[in-house]
Design a protein around this motif. Sequence first.
Motif, PDB file in Angstrom:
ATOM      1  N   VAL A  15       0.870  -1.179   0.000  1.00 47.42           N
ATOM      2  CA  VAL A  15       0.000   0.000   0.000  1.00 47.42           C
ATOM      3  C   VAL A  15       0.903   1.223   0.000  1.00 47.42           C
ATOM      4  O   VAL A  15       1.741   1.387   0.893  1.00 47.42           O
ATOM      5  CB  VAL A  15      -0.934   0.026   1.228  1.00 47.42           C
ATOM      6  N   ARG A  16       0.745   2.073  -1.010  1.00 44.21           N
ATOM      7  CA  ARG A  16       1.603   3.246  -1.157  1.00 44.21           C
ATOM      8  C   ARG A  16       0.795   4.541  -1.098  1.00 44.21           C
ATOM      9  O   ARG A  16      -0.336   4.593  -1.576  1.00 44.21           O
ATOM     10  CB  ARG A  16       2.361   3.196  -2.485  1.00 44.21           C
ATOM     11  N   TYR A  17       1.457   5.550  -0.544  1.00 39.05           N
ATOM     12  CA  TYR A  17       0.870   6.891  -0.486  1.00 39.05           C
ATOM     13  C   TYR A  17       1.649   7.795  -1.432  1.00 39.05           C
ATOM     14  O   TYR A  17       2.854   7.967  -1.285  1.00 39.05           O
ATOM     15  CB  TYR A  17       0.917   7.409   0.954  1.00 39.05           C
ATOM     16  N   TYR A  18       0.951   8.356  -2.429  1.00 39.82           N
ATOM     17  CA  TYR A  18       1.554   9.258  -3.406  1.00 39.82           C
ATOM     18  C   TYR A  18       1.036  10.677  -3.186  1.00 39.82           C
ATOM     19  O   TYR A  18      -0.153  10.889  -2.953  1.00 39.82           O
ATOM     20  CB  TYR A  18       1.203   8.835  -4.833  1.00 39.82           C
ATOM     21  N   LYS A  19       1.964  11.622  -3.282  1.00 40.87           N
ATOM     22  CA  LYS A  19       1.589  13.031  -3.179  1.00 40.87           C
ATOM     23  C   LYS A  19       2.523  13.847  -4.062  1.00 40.87           C
ATOM     24  O   LYS A  19       3.740  13.615  -4.066  1.00 40.87           O
ATOM     25  CB  LYS A  19       1.688  13.514  -1.730  1.00 40.87           C
ATOM     26  N   ASP A  20       1.950  14.794  -4.799  1.00 33.27           N
ATOM     27  CA  ASP A  20       2.745  15.647  -5.695  1.00 33.27           C
ATOM     28  C   ASP A  20       3.624  14.812  -6.625  1.00 33.27           C
ATOM     29  O   ASP A  20       4.818  15.083  -6.800  1.00 33.27           O
ATOM     30  CB  ASP A  20       3.613  16.623  -4.886  1.00 33.27           C
ATOM     31  N   ASN A  21       3.035  13.767  -7.168  1.00 33.98           N
ATOM     32  CA  ASN A  21       3.685  12.898  -8.153  1.00 33.98           C
ATOM     33  C   ASN A  21       4.827  12.059  -7.581  1.00 33.98           C
ATOM     34  O   ASN A  21       5.606  11.469  -8.336  1.00 33.98           O
ATOM     35  CB  ASN A  21       4.221  13.716  -9.335  1.00 33.98           C
ATOM     36  N   LYS A  22       4.952  12.004  -6.255  1.00 35.66           N
ATOM     37  CA  LYS A  22       6.026  11.228  -5.638  1.00 35.66           C
ATOM     38  C   LYS A  22       5.460  10.286  -4.586  1.00 35.66           C
ATOM     39  O   LYS A  22       4.462  10.580  -3.940  1.00 35.66           O
ATOM     40  CB  LYS A  22       7.053  12.161  -4.985  1.00 35.66           C
ATOM     41  N   PHE A  57       3.435   0.618   2.952  1.00 40.78           N
ATOM     42  CA  PHE A  57       3.315  -0.464   3.924  1.00 40.78           C
ATOM     43  C   PHE A  57       3.250  -1.788   3.177  1.00 40.78           C
ATOM     44  O   PHE A  57       2.712  -1.859   2.072  1.00 40.78           O
ATOM     45  CB  PHE A  57       2.048  -0.300   4.776  1.00 40.78           C
ATOM     46  N   ASP A  58       3.774  -2.841   3.818  1.00 37.36           N
ATOM     47  CA  ASP A  58       3.745  -4.160   3.192  1.00 37.36           C
ATOM     48  C   ASP A  58       2.682  -5.033   3.850  1.00 37.36           C
ATOM     49  O   ASP A  58       1.741  -4.533   4.462  1.00 37.36           O
ATOM     50  CB  ASP A  58       5.129  -4.816   3.263  1.00 37.36           C
ATOM     51  N   LYS A  59       2.844  -6.339   3.767  1.00 40.34           N
ATOM     52  CA  LYS A  59       1.842  -7.283   4.257  1.00 40.34           C
ATOM     53  C   LYS A  59       1.619  -7.208   5.765  1.00 40.34           C
ATOM     54  O   LYS A  59       0.623  -7.730   6.274  1.00 40.34           O
ATOM     55  CB  LYS A  59       2.238  -8.711   3.879  1.00 40.34           C
ATOM     56  N   ASP A  60       2.537  -6.582   6.491  1.00 41.99           N
ATOM     57  CA  ASP A  60       2.396  -6.467   7.945  1.00 41.99           C
ATOM     58  C   ASP A  60       1.594  -5.236   8.360  1.00 41.99           C
ATOM     59  O   ASP A  60       1.489  -4.935   9.554  1.00 41.99           O
ATOM     60  CB  ASP A  60       3.783  -6.410   8.603  1.00 41.99           C
ATOM     61  N   MET A  61       1.047  -4.528   7.389  1.00 43.59           N
ATOM     62  CA  MET A  61       0.276  -3.323   7.694  1.00 43.59           C
ATOM     63  C   MET A  61      -0.933  -3.647   8.562  1.00 43.59           C
ATOM     64  O   MET A  61      -1.654  -4.605   8.321  1.00 43.59           O
ATOM     65  CB  MET A  61      -0.201  -2.657   6.400  1.00 43.59           C
TER      66      MET A  61
END
Length: 285
Positions: free
Chosen positions: A205-212, A217-221
């Motif tokens: 699971v990724r958080y993107y902001k301002d194109n970056k 988080f991985d499977k342990d999230m």
Amino acid sequence: MLINFIFLLSLAQFYFGEVVKLDDFNFIDKVQQGIWLIGYQAEDCSECDKLNQAINELSNTVTTNGIQYGKVDCKGDGKEICKTRDITKFPTITMFNNMQLIKKLEGSELTEQSLKAFLVDNMPKKIQNIEELDRMNYNETISSGKPWIIKYYSAFCKDCVNIGQIFKQTVLESESNNVNFGQLNCEFEWKICQESGVDSIIPIVRYYKDNKMVSQFDKDMKKEDLVKLINEAENSTNSNNNGQDNNNSNNTDNKQPFSGSDSSNYSNISPIQVLATVIIRYLLS
């Protein structure tokens, strides 16, 4: 005193969900629009108290996406509803979308958590607020400049199922107005996942902001990790909006007032207006 009580009661109904009592007369009018989670009960049902408690708790925690909650007394003023809907076991739960039955669950162990899982598993995709991403919209999404939280997964990944439940349930409960949510199936869009460096480590699971990419988080999230991430994204967006408002305000404040000593300010003013302004300033000084 009575007025204060009425005010507090209305305030409570505004902030917390309401469980509507449905009967033979109002069922169709109420349920024909929106998502409804409805519990059916009877006087001689020992488990129905748990159903009532679970629905009441859920109505106070999951109030997004226009979800509405109802209850029907199948031995009282809801006999015809239960007969028409073939409700013969108690307790029973049904989920409707615009009067169309989505799912029916009979005599299950009922808690707030089990009802949440029931909602998550059966919520129509277009109501979940999770965008399905693919090669047609992925790059546009990432480069939009908007805050996006994206889940990368595969249907044959065991850990993806657990993360998927956490992701859907947390998004369902989220009241964020600025954060966008999406998911990408790496089984079909393996090239995108490979180029993004997530093909061998899903679920991610990724958080993107301002194109970056800001964080991931991985499977342990855990659920609290995702809640914290959503709050971080929401607060960051609000801060940016406030900063833009302040900049606009500063730009307005920095505009210099008309000054008699600055000849450039007179470029679009007639000589008579200039003379009048100078005289007025002199008299007021």
